[in-house]
Write an enzyme that holds these catalytic residues in place. Sequence first.
Site, PDB file in Angstrom:
ATOM      1  N   GLU A   1       8.277   0.652  12.028  1.00  0.00           N
ATOM      2  CA  GLU A   1       9.468   1.510  12.007  1.00  0.00           C
ATOM      3  C   GLU A   1       8.950   2.936  11.975  1.00  0.00           C
ATOM      4  O   GLU A   1       8.376   3.373  10.970  1.00  0.00           O
ATOM      5  CB  GLU A   1      10.353   1.177  10.808  1.00  0.00           C
ATOM      6  CG  GLU A   1      11.744   1.787  10.910  1.00  0.00           C
ATOM      7  CD  GLU A   1      11.831   3.153  10.270  1.00  0.00           C
ATOM      8  OE1 GLU A   1      11.802   4.147  11.034  1.00  0.00           O
ATOM      9  OE2 GLU A   1      11.926   3.237   9.046  1.00  0.00           O
TER      10      GLU A   1
ATOM     11  N   CYS B   1      13.628   9.554   8.758  1.00  0.00           N
ATOM     12  CA  CYS B   1      13.331   9.204  10.142  1.00  0.00           C
ATOM     13  C   CYS B   1      14.598   9.040  10.981  1.00  0.00           C
ATOM     14  O   CYS B   1      14.593   9.300  12.180  1.00  0.00           O
ATOM     15  CB  CYS B   1      12.492   7.925  10.188  1.00  0.00           C
ATOM     16  SG  CYS B   1      13.228   6.538   9.295  1.00  0.00           S
TER      17      CYS B   1
ATOM     18  N   GLU C   1       9.481  15.218  16.451  1.00  0.00           N
ATOM     19  CA  GLU C   1      10.002  15.022  15.097  1.00  0.00           C
ATOM     20  C   GLU C   1       9.402  16.067  14.160  1.00  0.00           C
ATOM     21  O   GLU C   1       8.192  16.140  13.976  1.00  0.00           O
ATOM     22  CB  GLU C   1       9.664  13.619  14.601  1.00  0.00           C
ATOM     23  CG  GLU C   1      10.280  13.307  13.249  1.00  0.00           C
ATOM     24  CD  GLU C   1      10.012  11.881  12.810  1.00  0.00           C
ATOM     25  OE1 GLU C   1      10.945  11.221  12.324  1.00  0.00           O
ATOM     26  OE2 GLU C   1       8.849  11.438  12.926  1.00  0.00           O
TER      27      GLU C   1
ATOM     28  N   LYS D   1       0.851  -1.185   0.000  1.00  0.00           N
ATOM     29  CA  LYS D   1       0.000   0.000   0.000  1.00  0.00           C
ATOM     30  C   LYS D   1       0.889   1.237   0.000  1.00  0.00           C
ATOM     31  O   LYS D   1       1.675   1.463   0.917  1.00  0.00           O
ATOM     32  CB  LYS D   1      -0.923  -0.024   1.222  1.00  0.00           C
ATOM     33  CG  LYS D   1      -1.967   1.084   1.235  1.00  0.00           C
ATOM     34  CD  LYS D   1      -1.489   2.258   2.036  1.00  0.00           C
ATOM     35  CE  LYS D   1      -2.532   3.383   2.065  1.00  0.00           C
ATOM     36  NZ  LYS D   1      -2.002   4.621   2.688  1.00  0.00           N
TER      37      LYS D   1
END
Length: 489
Positions: free
Chosen positions: A257, A290, A391, A181
């Site tokens: 993750e 990330c 973040e 996806k």
Amino acid sequence: MTLPEGKLYIDGKLRGAAGGKTYDVIGPWTGEVVGQAADASAADVEEAIAAARRAFDQTDWPTNEALRLDLVRKFEAGLKANRDRFVELARVEGGAALAATSGPIVDMPLGYCGQLIALYGKVEWTKDMGQAEVWGRKSDRFVVKEPSGVVGAITPWNVPLYIAVGKVIPALLVGCTVVLKAAPETPLINALLGEVAAEAGFPAGVFNVITSGDPATAGEMLVTDPRVDVISFTGSTAIGKRIMERAAPTLKRLFLELGGKSATIVLDDLEDISPILMGSLVCFHAGQGCAYPTRLLIPRSKYPMAVAILEQVYAGYAQVWGGYDDPANVMGPVISAKQKARVLDYIAIGQQEGARLLAGGKAAEGKGEGFFIEPTCFVDVTNEMRIAREEIFGPVLVVIPYDGDEEAIRIANDSDYGLSGGVYGADRERALGVARRLRTGSVNVNGGMAIMADLPFGGYKQSGIGKEWGLEGFDEYLETKSIGVGVAG
């Protein structure tokens, strides 16, 4: 530039979405429509899940290792043959700068395909545990590995090819079937994976690709469907938490993750820190990574010098980034108007919190109508500030002074995240000692690289669950079974 329309790949067929529905793909460099992608309906997703379930349950894909190796090698060859198309898509659809495509955006994942195939040969399918006697009965004992089943692989928009390779190749090699996806922002790179799979000749249902302008429906269906055995997700921590919640009723296996707020520690025994500072700019792919180290920890004794050097480095870099055709450029726009607004909001928060804006801090002028933000650096930051804890996922570096190794380790570990990090020091053993104490899934010491195809990658704490890449990455798609065989006499 107008890109070719992206198709779905379901049950061995390339096709449009139900009713021919498509959605616009927006190019980050221009803010304009650059293509169309198939907009999958719930019925399309249902067909993909059903096809993957049939292929796992009713064909020899899980047991025919020779077939799997042959087709995955053809898939690898097809991916490499389409390298230039992947570069074009990464640039136009994903906002990648030209030089950045030679790294994790295109060339690294293409090179890692073969490394994963070689690594697959080291998977230990059967382990002989020897004979043992319990309650007067002797048994020959074995531990065997088996493919887990249907995998829902959900990928992000920042490095979609890299993430897809890390999920799809191991899952297919061990005998799972896959529904991939795509993120809504980068459907066409994923659609090209479907084209390559069709050319390779995978059996119907073994590999399926879904694209949709709806960010939630297809993922929710994969996460909640009991026919899906594994969810392998890379993305934000907030969505990872949602996946855990929604997957709980089916108790499926999860690999997550997630986000990061990684720290680089510069130790005080280094004489010349200029090269490290020049390499510390958060600029590669506009900071959209990330594992990117976005906190820079500097010993207080070197802090004034470091700030002065950083000011010069950022002033110089402000003149050279952002060229679309510049072969040396690694920084383009952020992915979308939404992401641009998010990053600018965090920059405003940093100023409100009292951090000093050393460089950047604004939407970039003169770069065009796309989603450009100046490379930005905050100094005089404390680790309690939101810009040091949350973040941002944009070109923003925060610089924090510290006193002594113990405080540096405490600051680095004082985070909800634990994905990556770095340590620089003149004394190798001292630097390694600091690295071992960081609560994070990978650490680069003195410029070393801890993120490679044969090394496991994944986070501590709210950076995720499980490991991708390396032999540990194959384990995410394997079940473990113990067998005891009675021995007469």
